[in-house]
Design an enzyme around this catalytic site. Sequence first.
Site, PDB file in Angstrom:
ATOM      1  N   CYS A  91      87.120  51.639  23.265  1.00 52.26           N
ATOM      2  CA  CYS A  91      86.133  51.006  24.139  1.00 52.26           C
ATOM      3  C   CYS A  91      86.432  51.411  25.575  1.00 52.26           C
ATOM      4  O   CYS A  91      87.499  51.086  26.107  1.00 52.26           O
ATOM      5  CB  CYS A  91      86.185  49.488  23.977  1.00 52.26           C
ATOM      6  N   CYS A 254      78.879  51.882  29.662  1.00 54.28           N
ATOM      7  CA  CYS A 254      79.464  52.223  28.362  1.00 54.28           C
ATOM      8  C   CYS A 254      80.328  53.482  28.457  1.00 54.28           C
ATOM      9  O   CYS A 254      79.815  54.602  28.546  1.00 54.28           O
ATOM     10  CB  CYS A 254      78.399  52.391  27.291  1.00 54.28           C
TER      11      CYS A 254
END
Length: 333
Positions: A91, A254
């Site tokens: 992530c 992101c």
Amino acid sequence: MRSRQVFHAVDSHTEGMPTRVITGGVPPLPGATMAERRVRFLAESDHLRTLLMTEPRGHAAMSGAILQAPTRDDADWGVLFIEVSGCLPMCGHGTIGVATVLVETGMVPVTEPETIIRLDTPAGLVTASVAVNDGAAESVTIRNVASFAHRLDAHVDVPGYGRVAYDLAYGGNFYAFVDTASLGIPFDRSHRDDLMAAGMTIMRAIDETDPPRHPTDDDIRGLHHVALLAPGADEHVSPHAMVIHPGWFDRSPCGTGTSARMAQLHAQGRLGLGQEFISESFIGTRFRGRLIEETTIGGVPAVVPTVTGRAWITGTAQYLLDPSDPFPTGFTL
């Protein structure tokens, strides 16, 4: 106060997206690698993820990370990324949040103007370079795992939308990239429900017909992210709405999605090594990306990306589980 479990956390947000960093309360996880720990955690301890990420302690777009001792000698900390949809192999925004928390809480030796942190993640070793000024983390640049285009110029039949063109790439997770103009939906937050419905339907269609699999790690499979690209998104600036399973938008640009997008553009011959790339979230926040080298992974041409962003600490907390709590594993609505 009664509690059968206590979890210590430092909360942060990375360009708008939360990262709840669990610094204590989770015992050492079994497994020889972080990838093995991820698999064992999902099979044996996933109730901890749902307790900490879903309601009433979290929310429908919650994200976090559990700190662990590393499994490899060249890493400073091990990290297991958790969110409402599951445990991610990697992530990007979470790594930026974790690095910021480690620096500003003194959990790693801090040097100025730069502190290097090596993180053992399920996707591999990730290096974070933290720009530090007067003890504060002013930005974080992550050197991500090798990223690659998985398929280009693909099509899928999507109920309600017809035949949809998409590209698929990997940047720590798999991402499908779709132009919103091809769907006939305005790229505007007033149409967020329409965009969400389209993204989720496309995601299901791809997963039902041709789910992606990582070439060297069979535990990394399936599609949980669809990037809906704004009109005019290109190799310089790429605004998008990132739809994530089970039905929420990424508030940040992101990090792994930025890496996948750069891998896609590089495979198309549109983004060269060293060229700056701006990834813009649905709320207008930005990451800066750059490809620094070419490589291969499992015989597949790949690139090594860096992503730069910033996180801010928003609070510290102890989360408790009262023995009489009717939702010992949280809930989703």
